[in-house]
Scaffold this motif. Sequence first.
Motif, PDB file in Angstrom:
ATOM      1  N   ARG A 176       0.914  -1.213   0.028  1.00 14.35           N
ATOM      2  CA  ARG A 176       0.094   0.032   0.165  1.00 14.35           C
ATOM      3  C   ARG A 176       1.023   1.250   0.069  1.00 14.35           C
ATOM      4  O   ARG A 176       1.738   1.376   1.024  1.00 14.35           O
ATOM      5  N   VAL A 177       0.870   1.922  -0.845  1.00 13.26           N
ATOM      6  CA  VAL A 177       1.733   3.037  -1.160  1.00 13.26           C
ATOM      7  C   VAL A 177       0.920   4.346  -1.949  1.00 13.26           C
ATOM      8  O   VAL A 177      -0.057   4.108  -2.687  1.00 13.26           O
ATOM      9  N   GLU A 178       1.137   5.546  -1.210  1.00 13.65           N
ATOM     10  CA  GLU A 178       0.476   6.835  -1.935  1.00 13.65           C
ATOM     11  C   GLU A 178       1.431   7.226  -2.912  1.00 13.65           C
ATOM     12  O   GLU A 178       2.683   7.597  -2.471  1.00 13.65           O
ATOM     13  N   ASP A 179       1.039   7.551  -4.155  1.00 12.40           N
ATOM     14  CA  ASP A 179       1.926   8.258  -5.031  1.00 12.40           C
ATOM     15  C   ASP A 179       1.641   9.837  -4.614  1.00 12.40           C
ATOM     16  O   ASP A 179       0.636  10.488  -4.789  1.00 12.40           O
ATOM     17  N   THR A 180       2.882  10.521  -3.960  1.00  8.76           N
ATOM     18  CA  THR A 180       2.552  11.774  -3.712  1.00  8.76           C
ATOM     19  C   THR A 180       2.929  12.830  -4.602  1.00  8.76           C
ATOM     20  O   THR A 180       2.652  13.948  -4.482  1.00  8.76           O
ATOM     21  N   VAL A 181       3.020  12.452  -5.930  1.00  3.58           N
ATOM     22  CA  VAL A 181       2.994  13.064  -7.092  1.00  3.58           C
ATOM     23  C   VAL A 181       1.596  13.377  -7.594  1.00  3.58           C
ATOM     24  O   VAL A 181       0.942  14.690  -7.666  1.00  3.58           O
ATOM     25  N   THR A 182       0.859  12.205  -7.534  1.00  3.82           N
ATOM     26  CA  THR A 182      -0.579  12.257  -8.293  1.00  3.82           C
ATOM     27  C   THR A 182      -1.461  12.419  -7.010  1.00  3.82           C
ATOM     28  O   THR A 182      -2.686  12.681  -7.417  1.00  3.82           O
ATOM     29  N   GLY A 183      -1.055  12.017  -5.678  1.00  6.21           N
ATOM     30  CA  GLY A 183      -1.955  11.845  -4.848  1.00  6.21           C
ATOM     31  C   GLY A 183      -2.925  10.693  -4.690  1.00  6.21           C
ATOM     32  O   GLY A 183      -3.812  10.388  -4.033  1.00  6.21           O
ATOM     33  N   ARG A 184      -2.679   9.958  -5.789  1.00 10.29           N
ATOM     34  CA  ARG A 184      -3.607   8.528  -5.762  1.00 10.29           C
ATOM     35  C   ARG A 184      -2.903   7.450  -4.822  1.00 10.29           C
ATOM     36  O   ARG A 184      -1.884   7.554  -4.716  1.00 10.29           O
ATOM     37  N   LYS A 185      -3.836   6.718  -4.389  1.00  7.99           N
ATOM     38  CA  LYS A 185      -3.523   5.329  -3.643  1.00  7.99           C
ATOM     39  C   LYS A 185      -3.318   4.340  -4.355  1.00  7.99           C
ATOM     40  O   LYS A 185      -4.179   3.865  -5.167  1.00  7.99           O
ATOM     41  N   HIS A 186      -2.267   3.553  -3.989  1.00  4.43           N
ATOM     42  CA  HIS A 186      -2.077   2.568  -4.904  1.00  4.43           C
ATOM     43  C   HIS A 186      -2.259   1.198  -3.866  1.00  4.43           C
ATOM     44  O   HIS A 186      -1.729   1.227  -2.803  1.00  4.43           O
ATOM     45  N   ASP A 187      -2.804   0.333  -4.345  1.00  2.00           N
ATOM     46  CA  ASP A 187      -2.932  -1.094  -3.595  1.00  2.00           C
ATOM     47  C   ASP A 187      -2.540  -2.297  -4.684  1.00  2.00           C
ATOM     48  O   ASP A 187      -3.347  -2.756  -5.266  1.00  2.00           O
ATOM     49  N   GLU A 188      -1.236  -2.735  -4.684  1.00  2.00           N
ATOM     50  CA  GLU A 188      -0.637  -3.523  -5.686  1.00  2.00           C
ATOM     51  C   GLU A 188       0.105  -4.754  -5.174  1.00  2.00           C
ATOM     52  O   GLU A 188       0.412  -4.807  -3.761  1.00  2.00           O
ATOM     53  N   LEU A 189      -0.015  -5.701  -6.018  1.00  2.00           N
ATOM     54  CA  LEU A 189       0.422  -6.953  -5.642  1.00  2.00           C
ATOM     55  C   LEU A 189       1.970  -7.194  -6.361  1.00  2.00           C
ATOM     56  O   LEU A 189       2.046  -6.899  -7.624  1.00  2.00           O
ATOM     57  N   TYR A 190       2.863  -7.557  -5.400  1.00  2.00           N
ATOM     58  CA  TYR A 190       4.250  -7.803  -6.368  1.00  2.00           C
ATOM     59  C   TYR A 190       4.744  -9.311  -5.767  1.00  2.00           C
ATOM     60  O   TYR A 190       4.438  -9.759  -4.906  1.00  2.00           O
ATOM     61  N   ASP A 191       5.599  -9.727  -6.596  1.00  2.00           N
ATOM     62  CA  ASP A 191       6.324 -10.859  -6.383  1.00  2.00           C
ATOM     63  C   ASP A 191       7.428 -10.937  -5.313  1.00  2.00           C
ATOM     64  O   ASP A 191       7.729 -11.908  -4.540  1.00  2.00           O
ATOM     65  N   LEU A 192       7.950  -9.758  -5.684  1.00  2.00           N
ATOM     66  CA  LEU A 192       9.384  -9.494  -4.641  1.00  2.00           C
ATOM     67  C   LEU A 192       9.359  -8.099  -4.195  1.00  2.00           C
ATOM     68  O   LEU A 192       9.315  -7.352  -4.993  1.00  2.00           O
ATOM     69  N   VAL A 193       9.432  -7.915  -2.932  1.00  2.00           N
ATOM     70  CA  VAL A 193       9.733  -6.684  -2.556  1.00  2.00           C
ATOM     71  C   VAL A 193      11.239  -6.487  -1.956  1.00  2.00           C
ATOM     72  O   VAL A 193      11.648  -7.245  -1.142  1.00  2.00           O
ATOM     73  N   VAL A 194      12.135  -5.730  -2.454  1.00  3.66           N
ATOM     74  CA  VAL A 194      13.204  -5.059  -2.013  1.00  3.66           C
ATOM     75  C   VAL A 194      13.485  -3.940  -1.389  1.00  3.66           C
ATOM     76  O   VAL A 194      12.996  -2.842  -1.840  1.00  3.66           O
ATOM     77  N   LEU A 195      14.039  -4.093  -0.027  1.00  2.00           N
ATOM     78  CA  LEU A 195      14.033  -2.756   0.818  1.00  2.00           C
ATOM     79  C   LEU A 195      15.429  -2.271   0.661  1.00  2.00           C
ATOM     80  O   LEU A 195      16.304  -2.846   0.929  1.00  2.00           O
ATOM     81  N   SER A 196      15.552  -1.118   0.491  1.00  2.00           N
ATOM     82  CA  SER A 196      16.791  -0.233   0.318  1.00  2.00           C
ATOM     83  C   SER A 196      16.914   0.340   1.801  1.00  2.00           C
ATOM     84  O   SER A 196      16.744   1.335   2.006  1.00  2.00           O
ATOM     85  N   ALA A 197      17.519  -0.681   2.499  1.00  2.00           N
ATOM     86  CA  ALA A 197      17.918  -0.490   3.993  1.00  2.00           C
ATOM     87  C   ALA A 197      19.373   0.384   3.976  1.00  2.00           C
ATOM     88  O   ALA A 197      20.094   0.091   3.126  1.00  2.00           O
TER      89      ALA A 197
END
Lengths: 1272, 327
Positions: A943-964
């Motif tokens: 769940r992420v909000e695109d702060t440029v467009t102001g739209r909220k996204h609720d998307e499915l992904y196969d892999l999430v990579v965290l830039s720690a």
Amino acid sequence: MRAGVFLCQCGGNISDILDLEALAGHARTLDGVVAVAVCQFLCGTEGHRLISEAVDENGLDHLVIASCSPRFQGPTFERVARELGLGENAVAFANVREGCSFVHREQPERAQEKARAIVAGAVARARHQADLPRRRTFLHRSALVVGGGIAGMTAAEELAAAGVDVHLVERRPTLGGYMARLSKTFPTEDCAMCSLAPRLTSTALDGRIRVHTLTEVEEVAGPPGEFRVRLRHRPRYVSETCVGCGECAAVCPVRLPNDFDFGVSERRAIWRDFANAVPPTFAVEKRGWSPCKRACAVHTSAQGYVALIAEGRFEEAFRVATEPNPFPSTCGRICTRLCESACARGQVDEPIAIAALKRFLADTVQDQVPVEPARVVHEERVAVVGAGPAGLTCARDLADLGYRVTVFEAQPLAGGMLATGIPDYRLPKAALARDVARILARGIELRTGVRVGVDVTIDDLFAQGFRAVYLAPGLQKSAEVDVPGAELDGVTRAVELLRELNLGGTPAVGERVVVVGGGDVALDAARSVIRLQAQRGLEPDVTLVYRRSEVEMPANAGELAEAREEGLKVEFLVQPLAILGEDGAVRGVRLQRCELGEPDESGRRQPLPLAGSEFELPADTVVFAVGQALVDDFARGCEGLEVVDGRIRVDPDTMMTTREGVFAGGDAAPMGYYTAVEAVAAGRRGARAIHNHLRGHDLLPVWDRERGEARPDPAALAAIEPCQRQPWPLLPAAVRRATWDEVAGAYGAEEAMAEARRCLSCAGCSECDSCVRACPSGATDWDQEETVEEVTVGAVILATGHQEFDARRKTALGFGRYPNVITQSQLARLLSASGPTGGELRRPGDGQVPRRVFMLQCVGSRDCTASGNEHCSAICCLFATLHASLIKEHYPEAEVTIAYTDLRAAGKAHEEYYRLVQQRGVRYLRGRVGEIVEERDGSLRVRVEDTVTGRKHDELYDLVVLSAGLEASQGTRDIAHVAGVQTNAAGFIREYHPKLRPVDTQRSGIFVAGTGAQHAERRVRPHGRPGGGQRPPGLHRLRRLRDHVPPGGGARDRGTGRAQRRRPDHLPRLRHLRRRVPDRGRPAGRLQRRRAPRGGGSMSAAAGARAQAGGGGETGGGRRIVAFCCRECAYAAADAAANARTPLPPSVRLVMVPCSGRVAPLHILRALADGADGVMVAGCLEGQCHYREGNFNAIDRVALVQRLLESVGVEPQRVRMFTMSAGEPPRFVAAVREMDRVVGALPPLRRSGGDGADQAAATGAVDGETEVPPCR
Amino acid sequence: MAARYTPTPDVPRIEGGVTLFRSCLVSAEYPGVEASTHWLFERLGIEYTVNPAQTCCTGLGYYSDLIPIRTTVGIAARNACVAVADGHPVMAYLCSTCYAINKKAHAILAVPEYRAGTNSVLAAVGREYDDAVAATVRHVHTLEVLWGSHDALAGLVRRRLDGVKVATHPACHYCKVFPEDVPGDHEGLMLPEELLLPAGVTPTGHYPEKTLHCGAGFRQRFVNPSLSAAVTREKLRRLAAEGVDVLVHMCPNCHVQYDRFHDILSAASGEEYPFIHLHTQQLLALALGADPEKVVGVQSHSQDVEPFLERIGARGRTTVAVGGERP
């Protein structure tokens, strides 16, 4: 003093405004001046000659140079003075150019007056400047580089190339650091390993570099140039004869998370990080003894055979299990299982079923492992008395050591108490017989039915040629029972009952039986009685009475539960008072209830009888199971043998009895609990002791050299997913009480392997010795121990690098819980050709190639919450971009989204690279993620909000990579502590000054390189990779160290390298003032307080500054404002203003100080006392002090002086603090004008009855100390 | 190795006693929560007092926009003065609203002008929130007090909860208002589960949407009932998917929201939520052998907890008494 005053015309810059001849004339009148000369260009060769001649002719010891700013030509004249042999501190400067002629062009008369005062002040200052002893530090031409990453290796190599010997210390087993783990580097997409590998080789081969791997720096002591460094080398357990073939790792059964791969793969306990590692030698991870091994009396490597079972290597596992303990079938069934009580897995769910696994091995593979007779090496014969677990173990070990052994057993069968004391349903005769047969097959002679002491004496045994006797007769008699009625018919003893049963008899038991006792023997007797009753067709009626509670009961809890299922009744906290009889036969037992009191010496709570709680239990048979005793005839013919309290006395170091050559063990000479495994341990000790005795040396340790327990910490245990034990079959209670069949069933192979896989591998290496057998070059070496080495080095370079932020701290992102949430570092390993997948991108959850990849930036960076770090890690934007590019390159159909906060691509070619990757189809989305949720199929809902467009996204992904983000590595934090250098809040090592001295730390002679430093991000970027190679920071500094003058001219503390504090007598103490200094918030993260420097490197110069401030008694006419200016900032600003010919009020008198923090309250008070109308202190801007906090101290002190002045009726505005940078001349000018204006508006300063300082002293505020120590 | 949770660090045992701050919601809805806390404090030897001079914190009124902040701060100041004057300046809260509002008031009262205004009112009742009060009073959740003595729990367990899967509902006003004061991970609070570990429970650790609100939202329950219920239902569904047996609470407002609406939402949505709701102290007291009615007060619960009580042996078998007595 014999001073020469040299006046420079400066080509008219000075002489056009000032009348130098008049000035020279005045100078001649000053006290101590013996020569005066004027020169056109004093800084030129002519000037040098002039000075030189004057020194020769007049025997000058001080030079007063009246010319430009000392910041400009100061070093020139100091060099001249050195060349003339005038010592270190012979020059005093009168700044008549920037301080006078340049700034007072419009008022030549005032300028002339002021110049007189300036020169007089300089002469006065010179008087205070004494020569300083110059101590040359003995500089070792060697350096310590801590950290074997790319920065450390580069530093080491460049130092080596410059002829410096280098100790390169790395805590891991191999060099390479973080870079060795990367796949490629941005923005060029170069292979990281291709860049690194040549450097690894060249570092390793460099004759000047000594590489210490697996090494920690424990202490850095001594002064710069002579650091004494203590290194602790951890053992590798593999010697240098290792050829790196990898045969060992192939057979190691232990699987551990591979930290080199950031946990995305597994490695073995013997391992090497990567194929072309330097050094190529493998290493073994031994954390100590596993809890199971430590708890076991024999110290069997339970983790070892469990690990081998998990791999399906049953025969090897059997060998590991039987090496220390020849009773696998037996102990697999009846052991007290202290190993399981200690098992760390028990803290998570249930302990590993270690005994059941051992039984599985004994039952299934025993027959497949042949047993050979042992080779006789030694001629000596040994007699063992008693064929119980102690005797037989001793016999087997002695046979293995090459002795001929004969075992004498009184009973018709071998096994001791195991054979006669344990019923069949627990330990079938056949199981014990298998163990005994394998022992005897080692070539041991067994003589049953021989009672030593009756049929043969011990003297006879010696006479027959036995050179040593091992006594393990056990405790064959029941202990005496001290209860009224114990002599009644129907009262029996558990030991006798069980022996009769095991030797084929049928003991007579009644219909109602009471068993007294709480141990295993009591339970065995009770359950046997239940079976005897059932065989007679009776409903079992057996009551066990025990005087403590269930918690204290020594019998196995599981067996107690089984017994209850079979019908056993149990009464806890009850003790027998008397056996009630009728006609000589038992009719019942009188009992009394108890409560538990305080623990006794054994740690168990003592039962205390409760008055009035007596009751009776009807019974026709009472079985006592309350201890056993030694039979008394076994030792006949053995004079000198001592028996104390019914036990044979032995020396615990040699296991020898009081008679030479006679040893004892087992229950008869107990060293621990009366258990089978304890007896086995005693047997082993006995064998080693006899071997040492017969060989006349301490060849074998009688007691094992124990290692510390390796138990996972609570956090590691909390991370383990609970998984219950594999159950094993049990006969139904109704069936088992009617038969003597074994109650517990056994594991099959699949169940055993599944159970073994639950093991946590606490100790790392399981000590199964598979690698020892597999190594073709015999390189494994378990005898290696930790060693400490001390080296002396001239300088230390810290290159300990960074680590990735622990993304588990961001709980909502699911890292650590969801397998398909990984970090960029893990992705780097997955994308690396040398990584676990060979460069193929497979998501960890199921090994599938991900189609939709989501990368999240700023995880733990730019994050002001409690779980994050505030700093920007600076590399993550491009790190993610690089990986996105690599994914698109290899899997063009994959969709990659990068969610970012801001895209930062400031390095060379970075912006271009970012645009290029964008064009390759990578989607950039501006927004941060709230929560990541795993769906059933392992995909991840983001769940992420695109702060440029102001739209909220609720998307499915196969892999999430965290830039720690980046954090200081543990190594960096540790070395900062050890080396005593400052760190910032994030743990990075603080530079001395981020701009001016970016490689120095706060401790002289210790430097920082690579990402271990604060602001590391600024440095990594140009190199395009973390820890980018850097010039060794220590090189030029090492040269500079040669000319090191100890600050303060005093001795250095040899321990810390800090200047020893000395207090000259001539300045007052400021203790009272110090106490009144207000508290002030300070920059965080300091470990060590830095002292502001002493003036010009010397204390006398500070005193000189005060004298100069006084103007040598010259008023110079008109108002006088003394400006103490920091050399680094305000004085530079003044010079710059002067060079721009900015007019200044002539009232100002510049006094250069090395740091505003060196201006003591007394300096200010003295200046006022000596005639100044005002004093300004000008230091660096807040946070920019070159000595970290000198300006903070100055601010505090000026405030203090203001209050002090106010208290004695002097206007506080006469003293002010200003801050500015070197690049702000207007600020300096404004400050001076402001000061002049304010002071000008005040009435003249009254100095009646003493000066300001005296007034202050009179208030009692000033009473004696020189240097103003840091105020907090 | 999957991380189930981050262990909570130890906190020092509170010596010298605490003021157990009574909560209006606890008293009105689940008095067993307070009774269980008394019972646990006595078992663990934690000295405490219940001060009759204490008044409601008025947090509910403030958060429902009914009571102005000045009133609430004034009442908090008075309650702090009362506790300090009684010699028990550590105030232990049963309710996270009381905890947060009193702690917030403490921060507000550090501002001189607000303190002066408050004191001008307090003067009428002869009290003053001065520097001494501000420096002595401490605000802690009851769970923190219990956590300080958690080492003693293992020896006091009388009913094993082996195999009972518990999940924490972290109270927002405990975890999110002063996150830096939360022992352990404020985004994945484990304190309630870890307190129950000695009894043998299976902790859930972090689960999706663990930090999701209960849905009560003070007046939201009444003015936006559909939104309130939707949030509650979302979390109930997640917990059902986790296979939880007991959701343990630390705030009576959350407890009310879940317990009172559990069966209603289940019936309305046709979804099964096969777990129950207990306050942490209630479940802990049950594990330590407390009487389900007299101490734990299960009769005030809307949900049927009988099957659970039977499962853990709190029904049908004699309770083992504590303290050396025999049954």
